[in-house]
Enzyme design. Sequence first.
Site, short mmCIF file in Angstrom:
data_model
loop_
_atom_site.label_atom_id
_atom_site.label_comp_id
_atom_site.label_asym_id
_atom_site.label_seq_id
_atom_site.Cartn_x
_atom_site.Cartn_y
_atom_site.Cartn_z
N CYS A 14 0.82 -1.20 0.00
CA CYS A 14 0.00 0.00 0.00
C CYS A 14 0.86 1.25 0.00
O CYS A 14 2.07 1.19 0.14
CB CYS A 14 -0.85 0.06 1.26
SG CYS A 14 -1.69 -1.46 1.65
N ASN A 117 0.65 0.86 5.90
CA ASN A 117 1.33 0.11 4.84
C ASN A 117 2.21 -0.93 5.52
O ASN A 117 3.04 -0.58 6.35
CB ASN A 117 2.17 1.05 3.98
CG ASN A 117 3.05 0.30 2.98
OD1 ASN A 117 4.13 0.75 2.62
ND2 ASN A 117 2.62 -0.86 2.52
N GLY A 118 2.03 -2.18 5.12
CA GLY A 118 2.84 -3.24 5.70
C GLY A 118 1.97 -4.44 6.04
O GLY A 118 0.80 -4.49 5.67
N TYR A 257 12.13 -3.12 -7.22
CA TYR A 257 10.94 -3.09 -8.06
C TYR A 257 9.87 -2.09 -7.66
O TYR A 257 9.31 -1.40 -8.50
CB TYR A 257 10.29 -4.49 -8.06
CG TYR A 257 8.88 -4.50 -8.58
CD1 TYR A 257 8.61 -4.42 -9.95
CD2 TYR A 257 7.79 -4.55 -7.71
CE1 TYR A 257 7.30 -4.39 -10.42
CE2 TYR A 257 6.49 -4.53 -8.17
CZ TYR A 257 6.25 -4.45 -9.53
OH TYR A 257 4.98 -4.40 -10.00
P1 AMP Z 1 6.99 -13.03 -13.34
O1 AMP Z 1 6.41 -12.74 -14.66
O2 AMP Z 1 6.00 -13.76 -12.45
O3 AMP Z 1 8.31 -13.69 -13.34
O4 AMP Z 1 7.19 -11.63 -12.60
C1 AMP Z 1 8.28 -10.85 -12.87
C2 AMP Z 1 7.82 -9.50 -13.37
O5 AMP Z 1 6.87 -8.94 -12.46
C3 AMP Z 1 8.97 -8.53 -13.44
O6 AMP Z 1 8.87 -7.87 -14.69
C4 AMP Z 1 8.77 -7.56 -12.29
O7 AMP Z 1 9.02 -6.23 -12.70
C5 AMP Z 1 7.34 -7.73 -11.88
N1 AMP Z 1 7.15 -7.89 -10.44
C6 AMP Z 1 8.04 -8.29 -9.53
N2 AMP Z 1 7.48 -8.31 -8.29
C7 AMP Z 1 6.21 -7.92 -8.42
C8 AMP Z 1 5.11 -7.71 -7.52
N3 AMP Z 1 5.24 -7.94 -6.22
N4 AMP Z 1 3.93 -7.30 -8.03
C9 AMP Z 1 3.79 -7.07 -9.35
N5 AMP Z 1 4.79 -7.25 -10.26
C10 AMP Z 1 5.98 -7.66 -9.81
#
Ligand code: AMP
Length: 495
Positions: A14, A117-118, A257
């Site tokens: 959040c 948030n958390g 990220y």
């Molecule tokens: P995946 O396709 O499941 O391997 O997810 C990796 C991609 O999702 C990368 O391009 C990251 O930028 C993005 N990503 C990483 N962590 C998250 C997260 N917690 N929520 C949404 N997207 C994420």
Amino acid sequence: MNTLTDDEKLKDHCGVIGVYLSDHEPNASRLAYYGLQSLQHRGQESTGLAVGDGERIDHFKAMGLVADVYNKENLSALTGHIAIGHVLYSTCGKAYIENAQPFVSRSKLGTIAVAHNGSLVNTDPMKEFLEETGSTFTSTSDSEVIIKLIAKNYKKGLERALTDTIQLIKGSFALCVMTEKTLIGARDPNGIRPLCLGKLQNGWILASESCAIDAIGGELVRDIAPGEIVIINDDGVLSFNFGEKTSKKTCVFEYVYFARPDSIIDGIPVIEARKKMGEVLARESGVAADVVVGVPDSGLAAAIGYSRASGIPYAMGIVKNKYIGRTFIAPSQEEREAMVFVKLNAVKSDIEGKRVVIIDDSIVRGTTSRRLIQILRKAGAKEVHFRISSPPVKYPCYFGIDTPARADLISANNDSEEIRKAIGADSLAFISMEGMIEALQSCEYEDDRQKIDGKRDHAAQTVGASASGATNCGYCQGCFLGEYPMPMIGELGKR
Ligand code: AMP
């Protein structure tokens, strides 16, 4: 049926904001609204604002994006000089207005509103304790526990109620709390989730990220320290440490990220950390190639760093459709896979006939990388070398970043070579743990903004600042190492 499975339980991440206008201008809600616009990347499911004018607190919550939810009418009904706001993102695909924040509690002692948030790791025992003593809950959110505890202790006075509550809850929390006359910020003893303080010409701002302070014309003053509470009212800003031993463990994934690149967290500009990770990655796993491209948006800075360090030209290479939400939100694997094609496309003229190094910030399930490689090959790439600016994500996060259960994490069950084959890359390399920490530490700087009005506990300014090495370095790396800042309690420990 309303029972959530373990995987469906809310794993919130959040954004929070708080505004206090010292001249009592009644437009705090408008400023908080602009701040929430800048924190939208931290949560797209629901949003809410609570506003106080010294006498009463009003609030408004709704499902949806900040730009869609608020309008002239509902904002002008929220008048007052103190405001807190929240954006929430949960991944279970089920949206409940009951979980939207801020939570508001009214009693004859006064009204309190809380935006959190958390994630707490002792929600169940705390809930049991509260229920046994007469509290009832209307949501499945762990944040409701926080407001119930503050409300229960409120007769002891605001400061005691806060410190008692904060000592009972375990987990990650960046909090914006308000009463009719006061705005409060607090950060957990490990400072896992970010929270910073900004100054306006006529007041103060608390925000998850400094980009929200910039958006409303404020100036970043400093980060709230782990274990610190700040109380903002007409007397200025009072700061104290809530007593527990603190050890800084900021979430490393905020830098990898989650946070916006233009934010500064705990003194580190997020974009610089990402560029540096790209540079280290180039040094650790260089490859002969013609072009470097980044996966928009969170892979772009690392790609710039990789290009800079390797001397391989940077190109746009991939375009992201700005109007698509995060693929993670798509409920089924099939839909998630299809969404990658809708969301990302190759720039053929950058790619055709070239050996491409593509940089992403992380691989979680492997969905994005597999599809991206297909997209690049279709656009005529001669070779595709995948480079990742974080180490393999092998463990779930219990502290507010959504990562799936271990079974779905491709790196939990496969080594690099198996993943390379599964995603179809010519080569694959992740940054090392040490390399990522080196990149972060090279961006740390002591900054002279660390001074504000009011009293301040200096112990809180220096916690964790001198630790070094990859495992004891002032960052939580639970998702990479499975070592968390605190033990999991109850069911969480069994996942
Ligand atoms: P995946 O396709 O499941 O391997 O997810 C990796 C991609 O999702 C990368 O391009 C990251 O930028 C993005 N990503 C990483 N962590 C998250 C997260 N917690 N929520 C949404 N997207 C994420």
